[in-house]
Every structure is written in structure tokens, then in C-alpha cells.
Design a protein around this motif. Structure first.
Motif, short mmCIF file in Angstrom:
data_model
loop_
_atom_site.label_atom_id
_atom_site.label_comp_id
_atom_site.label_asym_id
_atom_site.label_seq_id
_atom_site.Cartn_x
_atom_site.Cartn_y
_atom_site.Cartn_z
N LYS A 80 0.89 -1.32 0.06
CA LYS A 80 0.07 -0.06 0.18
C LYS A 80 0.84 1.15 0.08
CE LYS A 80 -3.89 1.97 2.51
NZ LYS A 80 -3.13 3.53 2.36
N GLU A 81 2.19 1.25 0.65
CA GLU A 81 2.75 2.38 1.16
C GLU A 81 3.39 2.59 -0.54
OE1 GLU A 81 5.79 1.92 3.95
OE2 GLU A 81 4.09 2.02 5.49
N PHE A 82 3.80 1.47 -1.32
CA PHE A 82 4.55 1.70 -2.61
C PHE A 82 3.49 2.35 -3.36
CE2 PHE A 82 5.58 0.06 -6.68
CZ PHE A 82 6.93 0.34 -6.88
N THR A 83 2.21 1.95 -3.60
CA THR A 83 1.31 2.39 -4.60
C THR A 83 0.80 3.71 -4.24
OG1 THR A 83 -0.47 0.97 -3.34
CG2 THR A 83 0.61 0.01 -5.14
N ASP A 84 0.60 4.16 -2.91
CA ASP A 84 0.30 5.39 -2.47
C ASP A 84 1.19 6.53 -3.03
OD1 ASP A 84 -1.69 4.45 -1.38
OD2 ASP A 84 -1.14 4.55 0.84
N HIS A 85 2.45 6.43 -3.27
CA HIS A 85 3.53 7.11 -3.76
C HIS A 85 2.91 7.59 -5.05
CE1 HIS A 85 6.17 7.77 -0.62
NE2 HIS A 85 6.35 6.48 -0.13
N TRP A 86 2.41 6.59 -5.84
CA TRP A 86 2.08 6.93 -7.28
C TRP A 86 0.78 7.80 -7.60
CZ3 TRP A 86 5.84 6.28 -10.82
CH2 TRP A 86 6.75 5.34 -10.63
N VAL A 87 -0.02 7.67 -6.49
CA VAL A 87 -1.28 8.50 -6.23
C VAL A 87 -0.93 10.03 -6.08
CG1 VAL A 87 -3.65 8.58 -5.31
CG2 VAL A 87 -2.60 6.10 -6.11
N GLY A 88 -0.36 10.11 -4.83
CA GLY A 88 -0.02 11.57 -4.48
C GLY A 88 0.44 11.31 -2.91
N PRO A 89 0.63 12.50 -2.19
CA PRO A 89 0.87 12.51 -0.88
C PRO A 89 -0.15 11.80 0.10
CG PRO A 89 1.08 14.62 -1.78
CD PRO A 89 0.45 13.96 -2.68
N GLU A 90 0.40 11.01 0.66
CA GLU A 90 -0.19 10.01 1.56
C GLU A 90 -1.41 9.13 0.87
OE1 GLU A 90 -1.37 11.99 5.17
OE2 GLU A 90 0.53 12.84 5.58
N GLY A 91 -1.27 8.86 -0.45
CA GLY A 91 -2.11 8.12 -1.32
C GLY A 91 -3.43 9.04 -1.47
N ARG A 92 -3.44 10.38 -1.47
CA ARG A 92 -4.39 11.34 -1.80
C ARG A 92 -4.23 11.94 -2.93
NH1 ARG A 92 -4.15 15.10 1.43
NH2 ARG A 92 -6.34 15.63 1.69
N ASP A 93 -5.14 12.39 -3.76
CA ASP A 93 -4.80 12.98 -5.11
C ASP A 93 -4.03 14.23 -4.83
OD1 ASP A 93 -6.13 15.32 -7.26
OD2 ASP A 93 -5.69 13.34 -8.07
N LEU A 94 -2.97 14.77 -5.67
CA LEU A 94 -2.28 15.81 -5.50
C LEU A 94 -3.00 17.09 -5.45
CD1 LEU A 94 0.62 17.05 -5.33
CD2 LEU A 94 0.80 16.86 -7.48
N ARG A 95 -4.03 17.38 -6.41
CA ARG A 95 -5.01 18.57 -6.71
C ARG A 95 -5.81 18.71 -5.40
NH1 ARG A 95 -7.75 16.90 -12.08
NH2 ARG A 95 -7.86 15.08 -11.00
N LEU A 96 -6.29 17.75 -4.73
CA LEU A 96 -6.81 17.97 -3.74
C LEU A 96 -5.95 18.30 -2.33
CD1 LEU A 96 -9.57 17.48 -1.78
CD2 LEU A 96 -8.91 15.08 -1.81
N HIS A 97 -4.85 17.63 -2.47
CA HIS A 97 -3.91 17.94 -1.12
C HIS A 97 -3.37 19.42 -1.47
CE1 HIS A 97 -0.63 17.38 1.61
NE2 HIS A 97 0.06 17.85 0.66
N LEU A 98 -3.21 20.09 -2.60
CA LEU A 98 -2.80 21.42 -2.69
C LEU A 98 -4.39 22.47 -2.61
CD1 LEU A 98 -0.57 21.22 -5.99
CD2 LEU A 98 0.12 21.43 -3.35
N LEU A 99 -5.33 21.97 -2.69
CA LEU A 99 -6.41 22.93 -2.87
C LEU A 99 -7.19 22.80 -1.34
CD1 LEU A 99 -7.64 22.55 -6.56
CD2 LEU A 99 -6.18 24.51 -5.33
N GLU A 100 -7.18 21.88 -0.73
CA GLU A 100 -8.05 21.60 0.27
C GLU A 100 -7.71 22.87 1.49
OE1 GLU A 100 -8.14 17.84 1.99
OE2 GLU A 100 -6.13 18.05 2.49
#
Length: 305
Positions: A80-100
Motif C-alpha cells: 500500500k505504501e508503494f502504490t500510494d506514492h504513485w497516487v499522491g501525498p499519503e495516497g491522496r490526489d495531488l490536486r486535492l492536497h494542494l487546494l483543500e
């Protein structure tokens, strides 16, 4: 206010001693081998109690089934940790991480959410306070309640007593590697609570690189109003001050938001009787109008002339 600060200092000295005992109390030992350990080591020993001289090999418990389950669990976390890095920070979408603007870290909706927390009191040092932690009405909140008692144990050494505390567990990754909360996009702590008018202390534990800093905490007060109404509290991280074993430090430094280990709440107002604190959620918040970096004077070893 001065008496309240003195009482918090006395109780915090006790709490810091108990923190040594409970900081690793609920940390899971990786069961990646057939031999699984069932004991915890601690440097704290109550005054007057005999030292435990049981050899370590007598505390071992061999369990093949749990060893296999541990291997499956930790390799699943590693995947899970390996695949989360490909999704974004802590497994969350990068756009959501920057805008929330607000991110809920803890909310209390089921029994699993309560297992992420540790409840302690002065009973660990021989006190008489009682504290309980359970789901609130309709399983939508968490209720921390109990009775505070300042009677000191009759051991001849303990001088102060009377505290109850709630602390979140340390995040662990695959093979129990320590993980941290990264709150750098935010600048304020956001709580929705309902209390009984008692003052609480909020404690934030950060990662330390030196052994002598293991008791360092960042603190700030939480004053509950009491009554039937909820209150939403927003506290800038710049307001948190550094303390160690209940003493405010001369050298003040800003909070490291990318190395957050846990958050906790401590009651120690030296008032005997029942108490309760109801929690809806704990979140972090980005207040664009708040520009303060640090509310206190920073310590300089070589002041500029």
C-alpha cells in the motif's frame, strides 16, 4: 491565572513521568518471525515497588499462527505504501492536497476510531483519578469522562497527583516503521468540542533527533465554555510553546509541522470532582488571514549587536 499555571506545571511533571511509561505501551511489535514478544520494557517504576528481575527469555511467547498473520499484514502495508506514492501525498490526489483548506485528521464514528487513542491517569503512579473513553450519543462523537482526585499516594516520594490524559497513538507503517503527520500546508488546529467549563492542555508531540529531547512537547490551553452548546476552536500553530517535563523552556522554537507524532489532551486543574470532554473531530486548517510565524521571542545564542 497564576495559580492555574502553577497547578498545570506540577501535574505536567507527573504526566511527563507517566509519558515515559505509556509512549510505547500500545506500539505493536512486528510479528515477522515465529517468535512473537508479549512484553513491553519501561524505565518507569513506582516508588516502593520491587524491581522486576524476570529474565527476558521467560517472557517470550512462541506463536506460529500469529507470526504468519504478521508477515501478511506488514507486506500488505508495504504494498500500500508503494502504490500510494504513485497516487499522491499519503495516497491522496495531488490536486486535492494542494487546494483543500481544512483536513479532518481524527473523527469518532465507530469503535475502531477509539482504538487510535491511549487513555492514562495518575493511577499509574498510585493516584485515585478515574478516566473513561467511549463513543457518545448515536455513535457520532467520543466522550472522555471520569473523576479527578488530587490525593497523593502514600509512598513517601510522590508529592503531586491528579491528572487524566488522552493521547493519539504513534502512526506505524510496514514492519512498524514510525510515520509522521505532515501538516505543513496548514497553520491552525481546528477542534469541535463540548466541555464542562474546565481548562485543558493540548499537547503536540514532534519527532526529536536527540535523546535529551524525548520529553519535549508543544502546548497550548483549551478553555471550554460548558453548557449544552458545541464550540469550534481554532488555534494557530504559532501559539504553541515548547515545554519539557512541565517546564516552559527558555529556548522557544516554532513547531515542526512535518514531523508530528501525536496530539493529546491533559486535565490537571487541581479541582476534585467529575469532568467530561466530548470530541466531534480534530482537524487542521489553513487560515489565509493568519500570517504570524511564531508568537514568542526566539532564543539566540549569539545575539546580533
Amino acid at each position: 491565572m497564576q495559580d492555574m499555571a502553577l497547578s498545570f506545571k506540577a501535574v505536567y511533571r507527573l504526566h511527563s513521568l507517566a509519558h515515559l511509561r505509556t509512549s510505547n505501551l500500545f506500539a505493536e511489535i512486528p510479528a515477522v518471525c515465529i517468535c512473537s514478544l508479549r512484553f513491553q520494557t519501561s524505565s518507569y517504576r513506582r516508588p516502593g515497588m520491587p524491581r522486576d528481575n524476570t529474565p527476558p527469555w521467560k517472557k517470550l511467547n512462541f506463536d506460529f499462527k500469529k507470526g504468519v498473520e504478521g508477515i501478511k499484514k506488514h507486506f500488505g502495508l508495504l504494498k500500500k505504501e508503494f502504490t500510494d506514492h504513485w497516487v499522491g501525498p499519503e495516497g491522496r490526489d495531488l490536486r486535492l492536497h494542494l487546494l483543500e483548506q481544512t483536513r479532518v485528521i481524527w473523527e469518532f464514528r465507530n469503535e475502531e476510531s477509539l482504538k487510535q487513542w491511549i487513555v492514562t491517569s495518575d493511577r499509574e503512579i498510585g493516584g485515585k483519578s478515574e478516566v473513561y473513553f467511549k463513543l457518545g450519543k448515536n455513535n457520532q462523537t467520543a466522550l472522555l469522562y471520569g473523576t479527578l482526585c488530587t490525593d497523593t499516594p502514600k509512598d513517601g516520594e510522590t508529592r503531586y497527583s491528579g491528572y487524566c490524559a488522552l493521547k493519539s497513538k504513534q502512526m506505524l507503517g510496514a514492519f512498524d516503521v514510525k510515520k509522521h503527520h505532515d501538516w505543513t500546508p496548514y497553520n491552525s488546529l481546528y477542534l469541535r468540542v463540548r466541555g464542562d467549563g474546565r481548562p485543558w492542555m493540548i499537547n503536540i508531540d514532534t519527532e526529536n533527533y536527540f535523546t535529551h529531547q524525548k520529553d519535549d512537547l508543544y502546548n497550548y490551553f483549551l478553555f471550554t465554555r460548558g453548557g449544552p452548546y458545541w464550540q469550534e476552536v481554532k488555534i494557530p500553530f504559532s501559539k504553541f510553546f515548547l515545554s519539557s517535563r512541565g517546564r516552559v523552556q527558555d529556548g522557544q522554537y516554532p513547531l515542526w509541522l512535518d514531523k508530528i507524532n501525536s496530539i493529546g489532551f491533559t486535565l490537571g486543574d487541581r479541582v476534585n470532582g467529575p469532568f467530561q470532554l466530548e470530541l466531534d473531530f480534530i482537524a487542521v486548517y489553513s487560515d489565509r488571514a493568519h500570517t504570524e510565524e511564531f508568537a514568542y521571542e526566539k532564543y539566540k545564542r549569539n545575539p546580533e549587536v
